[in-house]
Scaffold this motif. Structure first.
Motif, PDB file in Angstrom:
ATOM      1  N   TRP A  51      80.934  50.886   9.792  1.00 39.88           N
ATOM      2  CA  TRP A  51      81.931  51.243  10.798  1.00 39.88           C
ATOM      3  C   TRP A  51      81.783  50.433  12.080  1.00 39.88           C
ATOM      4  O   TRP A  51      82.771  50.184  12.778  1.00 39.88           O
ATOM      5  CB  TRP A  51      82.005  52.744  11.050  1.00 39.88           C
ATOM      6  N   LEU A  52      80.575  49.956  12.371  1.00 40.40           N
ATOM      7  CA  LEU A  52      80.429  49.035  13.503  1.00 40.40           C
ATOM      8  C   LEU A  52      81.185  47.742  13.225  1.00 40.40           C
ATOM      9  O   LEU A  52      81.775  47.142  14.133  1.00 40.40           O
ATOM     10  CB  LEU A  52      78.953  48.732  13.757  1.00 40.40           C
ATOM     11  N   GLY A  53      81.159  47.302  11.966  1.00 39.56           N
ATOM     12  CA  GLY A  53      81.868  46.076  11.609  1.00 39.56           C
ATOM     13  C   GLY A  53      83.369  46.199  11.825  1.00 39.56           C
ATOM     14  O   GLY A  53      84.014  45.274  12.346  1.00 39.56           O
ATOM     15  N   TYR A  54      83.944  47.329  11.443  1.00 46.59           N
ATOM     16  CA  TYR A  54      85.376  47.523  11.660  1.00 46.59           C
ATOM     17  C   TYR A  54      85.695  47.662  13.155  1.00 46.59           C
ATOM     18  O   TYR A  54      86.730  47.157  13.618  1.00 46.59           O
ATOM     19  CB  TYR A  54      85.873  48.745  10.899  1.00 46.59           C
ATOM     20  N   ALA A  55      84.816  48.316  13.898  1.00 45.36           N
ATOM     21  CA  ALA A  55      85.026  48.422  15.344  1.00 45.36           C
ATOM     22  C   ALA A  55      84.942  47.048  15.996  1.00 45.36           C
ATOM     23  O   ALA A  55      85.702  46.740  16.924  1.00 45.36           O
ATOM     24  CB  ALA A  55      83.991  49.373  15.951  1.00 45.36           C
ATOM     25  N   GLN A  56      84.040  46.231  15.508  1.00 45.75           N
ATOM     26  CA  GLN A  56      83.885  44.868  16.006  1.00 45.75           C
ATOM     27  C   GLN A  56      85.177  44.072  15.823  1.00 45.75           C
ATOM     28  O   GLN A  56      85.557  43.273  16.675  1.00 45.75           O
ATOM     29  CB  GLN A  56      82.732  44.206  15.253  1.00 45.75           C
ATOM     30  N   ALA A  57      85.861  44.326  14.717  1.00 46.69           N
ATOM     31  CA  ALA A  57      87.112  43.622  14.423  1.00 46.69           C
ATOM     32  C   ALA A  57      88.309  44.256  15.124  1.00 46.69           C
ATOM     33  O   ALA A  57      89.434  43.757  14.995  1.00 46.69           O
ATOM     34  CB  ALA A  57      87.340  43.597  12.914  1.00 46.69           C
ATOM     35  N   ARG A 484      77.365  43.431  19.164  1.00 44.01           N
ATOM     36  CA  ARG A 484      75.929  43.168  19.294  1.00 44.01           C
ATOM     37  C   ARG A 484      75.174  43.464  17.997  1.00 44.01           C
ATOM     38  O   ARG A 484      74.006  43.104  17.853  1.00 44.01           O
ATOM     39  CB  ARG A 484      75.324  44.017  20.425  1.00 44.01           C
ATOM     40  N   CYS A 485      75.831  44.134  17.042  1.00 46.00           N
ATOM     41  CA  CYS A 485      75.190  44.452  15.769  1.00 46.00           C
ATOM     42  C   CYS A 485      74.787  43.161  15.058  1.00 46.00           C
ATOM     43  O   CYS A 485      75.578  42.216  14.976  1.00 46.00           O
ATOM     44  CB  CYS A 485      76.148  45.273  14.895  1.00 46.00           C
ATOM     45  N   LEU A 486      73.579  43.123  14.524  1.00 46.87           N
ATOM     46  CA  LEU A 486      73.063  41.936  13.847  1.00 46.87           C
ATOM     47  C   LEU A 486      73.480  41.853  12.381  1.00 46.87           C
ATOM     48  O   LEU A 486      73.201  40.856  11.722  1.00 46.87           O
ATOM     49  CB  LEU A 486      71.528  41.910  13.938  1.00 46.87           C
ATOM     50  N   SER A 487      74.096  42.882  11.845  1.00 45.53           N
ATOM     51  CA  SER A 487      74.492  42.935  10.436  1.00 45.53           C
ATOM     52  C   SER A 487      73.291  42.713   9.518  1.00 45.53           C
ATOM     53  O   SER A 487      73.361  41.976   8.538  1.00 45.53           O
ATOM     54  CB  SER A 487      75.579  41.893  10.136  1.00 45.53           C
ATOM     55  N   CYS A 488      72.207  43.395   9.834  1.00 46.39           N
ATOM     56  CA  CYS A 488      70.936  43.187   9.122  1.00 46.39           C
ATOM     57  C   CYS A 488      71.086  43.376   7.613  1.00 46.39           C
ATOM     58  O   CYS A 488      71.524  44.423   7.147  1.00 46.39           O
ATOM     59  CB  CYS A 488      69.885  44.160   9.647  1.00 46.39           C
ATOM     60  N   GLY A 489      70.710  42.339   6.858  1.00 45.77           N
ATOM     61  CA  GLY A 489      70.654  42.443   5.409  1.00 45.77           C
ATOM     62  C   GLY A 489      71.965  42.332   4.679  1.00 45.77           C
ATOM     63  O   GLY A 489      71.997  42.429   3.450  1.00 45.77           O
ATOM     64  N   ASN A 490      73.075  42.100   5.399  1.00 47.10           N
ATOM     65  CA  ASN A 490      74.386  42.045   4.751  1.00 47.10           C
ATOM     66  C   ASN A 490      75.222  40.911   5.336  1.00 47.10           C
ATOM     67  O   ASN A 490      75.308  40.753   6.559  1.00 47.10           O
ATOM     68  CB  ASN A 490      75.120  43.378   4.923  1.00 47.10           C
ATOM     69  N   CYS A 491      75.841  40.148   4.459  1.00 45.93           N
ATOM     70  CA  CYS A 491      76.627  38.983   4.861  1.00 45.93           C
ATOM     71  C   CYS A 491      77.762  39.387   5.793  1.00 45.93           C
ATOM     72  O   CYS A 491      78.492  40.336   5.523  1.00 45.93           O
ATOM     73  CB  CYS A 491      77.185  38.296   3.615  1.00 45.93           C
ATOM     74  N   PHE A 492      77.913  38.644   6.905  1.00 48.47           N
ATOM     75  CA  PHE A 492      79.046  38.892   7.787  1.00 48.47           C
ATOM     76  C   PHE A 492      79.924  37.638   7.901  1.00 48.47           C
ATOM     77  O   PHE A 492      80.692  37.485   8.835  1.00 48.47           O
ATOM     78  CB  PHE A 492      78.574  39.382   9.165  1.00 48.47           C
ATOM     79  N   GLU A 493      79.782  36.755   6.917  1.00 48.16           N
ATOM     80  CA  GLU A 493      80.661  35.605   6.767  1.00 48.16           C
ATOM     81  C   GLU A 493      80.635  34.682   7.985  1.00 48.16           C
ATOM     82  O   GLU A 493      81.669  34.340   8.563  1.00 48.16           O
ATOM     83  CB  GLU A 493      82.091  36.059   6.449  1.00 48.16           C
ATOM     84  N   LEU A 509      85.230  32.552  -0.613  1.00 45.92           N
ATOM     85  CA  LEU A 509      86.205  33.298  -1.401  1.00 45.92           C
ATOM     86  C   LEU A 509      87.327  33.903  -0.574  1.00 45.92           C
ATOM     87  O   LEU A 509      88.236  34.524  -1.124  1.00 45.92           O
ATOM     88  CB  LEU A 509      85.492  34.397  -2.195  1.00 45.92           C
ATOM     89  N   GLY A 510      87.247  33.798   0.743  1.00 53.28           N
ATOM     90  CA  GLY A 510      88.298  34.344   1.590  1.00 53.28           C
ATOM     91  C   GLY A 510      87.790  35.505   2.420  1.00 53.28           C
ATOM     92  O   GLY A 510      86.760  36.115   2.118  1.00 53.28           O
ATOM     93  N   PRO A 511      88.516  35.831   3.485  1.00 53.84           N
ATOM     94  CA  PRO A 511      88.071  36.895   4.398  1.00 53.84           C
ATOM     95  C   PRO A 511      87.796  38.208   3.665  1.00 53.84           C
ATOM     96  O   PRO A 511      88.634  38.686   2.895  1.00 53.84           O
ATOM     97  CB  PRO A 511      89.255  37.037   5.361  1.00 53.84           C
ATOM     98  N   GLY A 512      86.596  38.732   3.882  1.00 53.66           N
ATOM     99  CA  GLY A 512      86.200  39.993   3.272  1.00 53.66           C
ATOM    100  C   GLY A 512      85.612  39.862   1.892  1.00 53.66           C
ATOM    101  O   GLY A 512      85.050  40.818   1.358  1.00 53.66           O
ATOM    102  N   ASP A 513      85.722  38.691   1.281  1.00 53.39           N
ATOM    103  CA  ASP A 513      85.219  38.496  -0.084  1.00 53.39           C
ATOM    104  C   ASP A 513      83.946  37.656  -0.141  1.00 53.39           C
ATOM    105  O   ASP A 513      83.437  37.362  -1.228  1.00 53.39           O
ATOM    106  CB  ASP A 513      86.300  37.852  -0.955  1.00 53.39           C
ATOM    107  N   ARG A 514      83.512  37.198   1.022  1.00 58.22           N
ATOM    108  CA  ARG A 514      82.241  36.467   1.149  1.00 58.22           C
ATOM    109  C   ARG A 514      82.286  35.130   0.393  1.00 58.22           C
ATOM    110  O   ARG A 514      83.274  34.401   0.458  1.00 58.22           O
ATOM    111  CB  ARG A 514      81.074  37.347   0.692  1.00 58.22           C
TER     112      ARG A 514
END
Length: 545
Positions: A51-57, A484-493, A509-514
């Motif tokens: 949910w931090l990722g969606y808030a970031q966007a 400020r989230c580092l997205s630890c352990g998960n690809c943030f493209e 592969l395109g936005p959201g598909d890594r």
């Protein structure tokens, strides 16, 4: 011996690569998803990083929906949770933790402002569940059960729902309109709440309502007492009773000087409430040291900012109002407080006892199979079920830290197990990925970004009323915190692997598909792995079978 064109012996990977002129690899990179420390540290089980990722966007509604999928009370939690997720945030090793609770509150408040509602409940299953207690654990269980299609009825002894959120947490920390609005969303799902409905005979209540299962989530509303020699002039009250009366709109007379006996969060709240009731002096007497107090450090700090004085290593011996006799304690070699025989005299018109609470389990005494431990808590299995089939318990009823967040987490987990019980099928045990600790990251990618601070009212003026003390983050600050989230352990493209690969073996592969790897090109050099800032790439031995 080389293999001829008609030799059917399988070629090892290395030989096959050499035969076709392709790369020779000892290791191959793979994309992985690790468990962020914040997610691992959240008692409510929230998918914080998502949910931090969606808030970031800037997709705030989607962020709120991902958050609310696990926790139906984000505006409440953004205010009262002690955010253990932040104490394990990897950003602490760079500058300071992400203000996760600040973003959570922003999303919760925005949802209330814009009227976002939960998706409608699915088709009814025909199963009926009784929840006893409309506190955080009971409300959470009811919400999750309703989302699974079960009919849920909550019976609560209070005049209004909310449990200790309403009657134990002062309004200057949790405004009642915020609490009421988030509870209203739960009832909109079809959850029925019957207030002023104490349960005295669980077996009879279950039978009368034809309930298939029960979740017991009664809060710890009973104060622990201690005998203090006192004359008639000394007024002694318990903290829970004081907080409850104030939450109900009363303004009890407590005098100009108030002493609170205890060192937990309830003691801090009682002292701060005393200041708002007009006490010129509010002090706390606690028998251990600051380092040993059960109250969260920020609660003690806020109390002291409002003029509350904390007397460490002191116990009350007698109260002959207004004289309060305390004995000075010392710590032995094991850190335990021991009396010294030295006494001091303090002054108080009222003593407030805040020595801990317990839940009332008397209505469970005659339920077959239900056992209570020596501390009065209910014995449950890993599925939160008691020894009586179909009767589950959580929150303050079971051994655990007594916080809103822990209670909500118990309700969520118990709901899953209750659903499994009603379905007659064991649920799948979720697989947890390894935690992405800081030493796995490559923090060169991230620059310094100072944490945004939530505004607070001035300590001198705020004790005059019960208006909320801490304000929320505005949109810019909340989005900045999410970023400020580092997205630890998960690809943030970030495209780092794409740009670093010398063999053009990374395919976007395109936005959201890594991305994916083209192993016909990949040489296993490890450049992608070495540059990945969040350890979303792992090098694994090449399969030689």
């Amino acid at each position: 011996m080389s293999a001829g064109p008609h030799d059917m012996t399988p070629l090892p990977d290395l030989a096959r690569d050499q035969a076709r002129g392709g790369p020779v690899r000892e290791r191959r990179p793979v994309y992985v998803d690790l468990l962020p420390p914040c997610n691992a540290g959240c008692p409510a089980g929230e998918n914080i990083q998502a949910w931090l990722g969606y808030a970031q966007a800037g997709d705030y509604e989607r962020a709120w929906r991902v958050l609310a999928a696990d926790n139906p009370l984000p505006a409440v939690h953004g205010r009262v949770c002690y955010h253990p997720c932040e104490s394990v945030c990897n950003r602490l090793h760079l500058d300071s933790a992400v203000s996760i609770h600040g973003v959570e509150r922003f999303l919760g408040d925005l949802a209330l402002e814009r009227g976002w509602a939960f998706a409608p409940a699915p088709a009814p299953t025909g199963r009926r569940v009784l929840v006893i207690g409309a506190g955080p654990s009971g409300l959470s269980a009811a919400y999750h059960l309703a989302r699974l299609g079960h009919y849920v009825e909550i019976h609560d002894a209070g005049a209004e729902p909310g449990g200790m959120m309403r009657y134990g947490i002062p309004a200057y920390r949790l405004p009642r309109d915020v609490l009421a609005a988030e509870i209203a969303r739960i009832t909109a799902l079809g959850v029925v709440i019957e207030c002023e409905h104490p349960v005295r005979d669980l077996v009879a209540e279950r039978r009368a309502g034809r309930f298939d299962a029960v979740f017991v989530a009664v809060g710890a509303h009973l104060s622990r007492r201690v005998d203090i020699p006192a004359r008639e002039a000394g007024r002694i009250v318990d903290a829970i009773g004081l907080l409850r009366s104030v939450a109900s709109g009363e303004r009890p007379v407590i005098g100009r000087r108030v002493a609170v006996y205890g060192g937990g969060n309830t003691a801090m709240d009682a002292a701060r409430v005393a200041k708002r009731l007009g006490a010129e002096e509010a002090l706390i007497v606690y028998r251990r040291s600051r380092a040993q107090m059960p109250a969260h450090a920020e609660e003690a700090a806020e109390a002291e900012r409002e003029g509350v004085k904390i007397n460490w290593l002191r116990t009350i011996q007698a109260f002959d109002g207004p004289q309060l006799t305390v004995e000075v304690m010392d710590l032995d070699g094991d850190g335990r407080p021991v009396p010294t025989g030295r006494t001091e005299t303090l002054t108080a018109d009222t003593v407030v006892l805040a020595l801990g609470q317990r839940a009332d389990t008397a209505f469970l005494q005659d339920v077959p199979g239900v056992e209570c431990g020596p501390d009065g808590t209910v014995v449950v299995s890993g599925s939160f079920m008691t020894g009586c089939p179909g009767v589950f318990a959580g929150g303050d009823m079971v051994p655990a830290e007594r916080t809103v967040t822990v209670g909500v987490g118990h309700g969520r987990k118990a709901a899953r197990h209750i659903h499994d019980f009603l379905s007659g099928t064991p649920g799948a045990v979720p697989v947890k990925h390894p935690v992405a600790e800081f030493d796995l990251l490559h923090p060169w990618y991230f620059g310094d970004a100072r944490r945004r601070v939530q505004p607070e009212r001035d300590p001198v003026t705020r004790v005059a009323d019960f208006t909320e003390v801490v304000a929320g983050l505005d949109e810019n600050a909340a989005r900045f915190e999410a970023e400020r989230c580092l997205s630890c352990g998960n690809c943030f493209e970030c495209d780092g692997c794409l740009g670093a690969c010398p063999e053009d073996a990374v395919i976007k592969l395109g936005p959201g598909d890594r991305y994916r790897f083209d192993y016909d090109r990949c040489t296993g050099c490890g450049t992608c792995f070495a540059q990945c800032p969040v350890h979303a790439i792992e090098l694994v031995p090449e399969n030689r079978s």
